[in-house]
Design a protein around this motif. Structure first.
Motif, PDB file in Angstrom:
ATOM      1  N   THR A  62      -8.576   7.788  -9.521  1.00 20.95           N
ATOM      2  CA  THR A  62      -7.116   7.696  -9.403  1.00 20.95           C
ATOM      3  C   THR A  62      -6.558   6.813 -10.508  1.00 20.95           C
ATOM      4  OG1 THR A  62      -7.115   8.086  -7.027  1.00 20.95           O
ATOM      5  CG2 THR A  62      -5.217   6.906  -7.934  1.00 20.95           C
ATOM      6  N   HIS A  63      -7.183   5.674 -10.750  1.00 23.19           N
ATOM      7  CA  HIS A  63      -6.721   4.776 -11.812  1.00 23.19           C
ATOM      8  C   HIS A  63      -6.836   5.450 -13.181  1.00 23.19           C
ATOM      9  CE1 HIS A  63      -5.814   1.138  -9.571  1.00 23.19           C
ATOM     10  NE2 HIS A  63      -6.892   1.376  -8.836  1.00 23.19           N
ATOM     11  N   ILE A  64      -7.900   6.217 -13.385  1.00 24.02           N
ATOM     12  CA  ILE A  64      -8.046   6.947 -14.650  1.00 24.02           C
ATOM     13  C   ILE A  64      -6.954   8.004 -14.766  1.00 24.02           C
ATOM     14  CG2 ILE A  64      -9.522   8.596 -15.881  1.00 24.02           C
ATOM     15  CD1 ILE A  64     -11.939   6.945 -14.791  1.00 24.02           C
ATOM     16  N   LYS A  65      -6.677   8.705 -13.652  1.00 31.27           N
ATOM     17  CA  LYS A  65      -5.667   9.777 -13.631  1.00 31.27           C
ATOM     18  C   LYS A  65      -4.292   9.272 -14.052  1.00 31.27           C
ATOM     19  CE  LYS A  65      -3.360  11.211  -9.937  1.00 31.27           C
ATOM     20  NZ  LYS A  65      -2.998  11.736  -8.633  1.00 31.27           N
ATOM     21  N   ILE A  66      -3.943   8.055 -13.630  1.00 32.76           N
ATOM     22  CA  ILE A  66      -2.608   7.535 -13.961  1.00 32.76           C
ATOM     23  C   ILE A  66      -2.639   6.633 -15.196  1.00 32.76           C
ATOM     24  CG2 ILE A  66      -1.776   7.755 -11.592  1.00 32.76           C
ATOM     25  CD1 ILE A  66      -1.991   4.686 -11.394  1.00 32.76           C
ATOM     26  N   ASN A  67      -3.759   6.677 -15.921  1.00 31.22           N
ATOM     27  CA  ASN A  67      -3.918   5.940 -17.178  1.00 31.22           C
ATOM     28  C   ASN A  67      -3.812   4.430 -17.028  1.00 31.22           C
ATOM     29  OD1 ASN A  67      -4.313   8.288 -18.786  1.00 31.22           O
ATOM     30  ND2 ASN A  67      -2.104   8.655 -18.731  1.00 31.22           N
ATOM     31  N   ASP A  68      -4.327   3.888 -15.930  1.00 37.32           N
ATOM     32  CA  ASP A  68      -4.402   2.439 -15.780  1.00 37.32           C
ATOM     33  C   ASP A  68      -5.441   1.893 -16.750  1.00 37.32           C
ATOM     34  OD1 ASP A  68      -2.470   1.921 -13.905  1.00 37.32           O
ATOM     35  OD2 ASP A  68      -3.851   1.878 -12.194  1.00 37.32           O
ATOM     36  N   ASN A  69      -5.301   0.608 -17.077  1.00 39.29           N
ATOM     37  CA  ASN A  69      -6.311  -0.005 -17.947  1.00 39.29           C
ATOM     38  C   ASN A  69      -7.485  -0.485 -17.096  1.00 39.29           C
ATOM     39  OD1 ASN A  69      -5.734  -2.667 -16.953  1.00 39.29           O
ATOM     40  ND2 ASN A  69      -3.993  -2.767 -18.355  1.00 39.29           N
TER      41      ASN A  69
ATOM     42  N   MET B 267       0.825  -1.213   0.000  1.00 35.36           N
ATOM     43  CA  MET B 267       0.000   0.000   0.000  1.00 35.36           C
ATOM     44  C   MET B 267       0.860   1.264   0.000  1.00 35.36           C
ATOM     45  SD  MET B 267      -3.183  -0.605  -0.226  1.00 35.36           S
ATOM     46  CE  MET B 267      -4.260  -2.018  -0.163  1.00 35.36           C
ATOM     47  N   VAL B 268       1.948   1.244   0.747  1.00 35.39           N
ATOM     48  CA  VAL B 268       2.858   2.400   0.767  1.00 35.39           C
ATOM     49  C   VAL B 268       3.377   2.656  -0.647  1.00 35.39           C
ATOM     50  CG1 VAL B 268       5.082   3.242   1.603  1.00 35.39           C
ATOM     51  CG2 VAL B 268       3.497   2.125   3.194  1.00 35.39           C
ATOM     52  N   GLU B 269       3.827   1.602  -1.317  1.00 33.82           N
ATOM     53  CA  GLU B 269       4.334   1.744  -2.683  1.00 33.82           C
ATOM     54  C   GLU B 269       3.227   2.178  -3.641  1.00 33.82           C
ATOM     55  OE1 GLU B 269       6.079  -2.074  -3.491  1.00 33.82           O
ATOM     56  OE2 GLU B 269       7.854  -1.645  -2.261  1.00 33.82           O
ATOM     57  N   GLY B 270       2.032   1.610  -3.466  1.00 36.57           N
ATOM     58  CA  GLY B 270       0.915   1.964  -4.332  1.00 36.57           C
ATOM     59  C   GLY B 270       0.557   3.430  -4.230  1.00 36.57           C
ATOM     60  N   PHE B 271       0.434   3.937  -3.003  1.00 38.20           N
ATOM     61  CA  PHE B 271       0.069   5.344  -2.829  1.00 38.20           C
ATOM     62  C   PHE B 271       1.180   6.264  -3.331  1.00 38.20           C
ATOM     63  CE2 PHE B 271      -3.625   3.906  -0.821  1.00 38.20           C
ATOM     64  CZ  PHE B 271      -4.464   4.981  -0.557  1.00 38.20           C
ATOM     65  N   ASN B 272       2.433   5.854  -3.183  1.00 36.38           N
ATOM     66  CA  ASN B 272       3.530   6.636  -3.762  1.00 36.38           C
ATOM     67  C   ASN B 272       3.406   6.666  -5.283  1.00 36.38           C
ATOM     68  OD1 ASN B 272       4.689   7.285  -1.294  1.00 36.38           O
ATOM     69  ND2 ASN B 272       6.075   5.535  -1.322  1.00 36.38           N
ATOM     70  N   HIS B 273       3.090   5.516  -5.869  1.00 42.14           N
ATOM     71  CA  HIS B 273       2.917   5.414  -7.322  1.00 42.14           C
ATOM     72  C   HIS B 273       1.783   6.313  -7.799  1.00 42.14           C
ATOM     73  CE1 HIS B 273       2.683   3.651 -11.321  1.00 42.14           C
ATOM     74  NE2 HIS B 273       1.401   3.379 -11.110  1.00 42.14           N
ATOM     75  N   TYR B 274       0.714   6.385  -7.021  1.00 41.51           N
ATOM     76  CA  TYR B 274      -0.428   7.211  -7.397  1.00 41.51           C
ATOM     77  C   TYR B 274      -0.167   8.698  -7.167  1.00 41.51           C
ATOM     78  CZ  TYR B 274      -2.869   2.710  -7.048  1.00 41.51           C
ATOM     79  OH  TYR B 274      -3.248   1.405  -7.180  1.00 41.51           O
ATOM     80  N   GLY B 275       0.916   9.019  -6.470  1.00 37.08           N
ATOM     81  CA  GLY B 275       1.250  10.413  -6.203  1.00 37.08           C
ATOM     82  C   GLY B 275       0.612  10.966  -4.946  1.00 37.08           C
ATOM     83  N   TYR B 276       0.198  10.088  -4.024  1.00 38.37           N
ATOM     84  CA  TYR B 276      -0.437  10.522  -2.787  1.00 38.37           C
ATOM     85  C   TYR B 276       0.528  10.400  -1.613  1.00 38.37           C
ATOM     86  CZ  TYR B 276      -4.809  10.189  -5.407  1.00 38.37           C
ATOM     87  OH  TYR B 276      -5.802  10.344  -6.336  1.00 38.37           O
ATOM     88  N   SER B 277       0.346  11.265  -0.627  1.00 38.73           N
ATOM     89  CA  SER B 277       1.235  11.284   0.532  1.00 38.73           C
ATOM     90  C   SER B 277       0.820  10.240   1.571  1.00 38.73           C
ATOM     91  CB  SER B 277       1.224  12.676   1.170  1.00 38.73           C
ATOM     92  OG  SER B 277      -0.066  12.956   1.661  1.00 38.73           O
TER      93      SER B 277
END
Length: 117
Positions: free
Chosen positions: A84-91, A29-39
């Protein structure tokens, strides 16, 4: 319909308890939120929201209005996850879980909506 609602409330409640507690420190989850650009504070806030919504949905087995309110929180949270998934262009495949949880939350809300009136 009551049995369907109870089954869905248990699934949603246990799932959101698990995912909510994972947000407090799971490496994934820590890595995921970093990937999404969240603190980190937003990750913890999201975990708290998910745990609260899980408790409300589970308590809604006995008090239907709580299930309706908990499912509203789940719906809002899942809209945020999908956005969030749309924002980072996830499929769409990567959006599968939030979409499924949104649909389950919507069903629980619709079943228990009358308790709010």
């Amino acid at each position: 319909m009551h049995i369907l609602s109870v089954v869905l409330q248990i699934i949603l409640g246990l799932g959101f308890l698990m995912f909510g507690f994972m947000k407090f420190g799971s490496k994934q989850m820590v890595e995921g939120f970093n990937h999404y650009g969240y603190s980190s504070w937003f990750r913890v806030f999201t975990g708290i929201v998910e745990v609260v919504s899980a408790i409300l949905v589970i308590a809604g087995i006995w008090y239907e209005a709580l299930a309706a309110w908990g499912s509203v929180i789940i719906l809002i949270t899942m809209i945020g996850a999908i956005m969030t998934h749309i924002k980072i262009n996830d499929n769409v495949k990567q959006m599968g879980m939030p979409i499924m949880l949104f649909i389950l939350g919507l069903v629980v809300f619709l079943i228990n909506y009358d308790a709010l009136i």
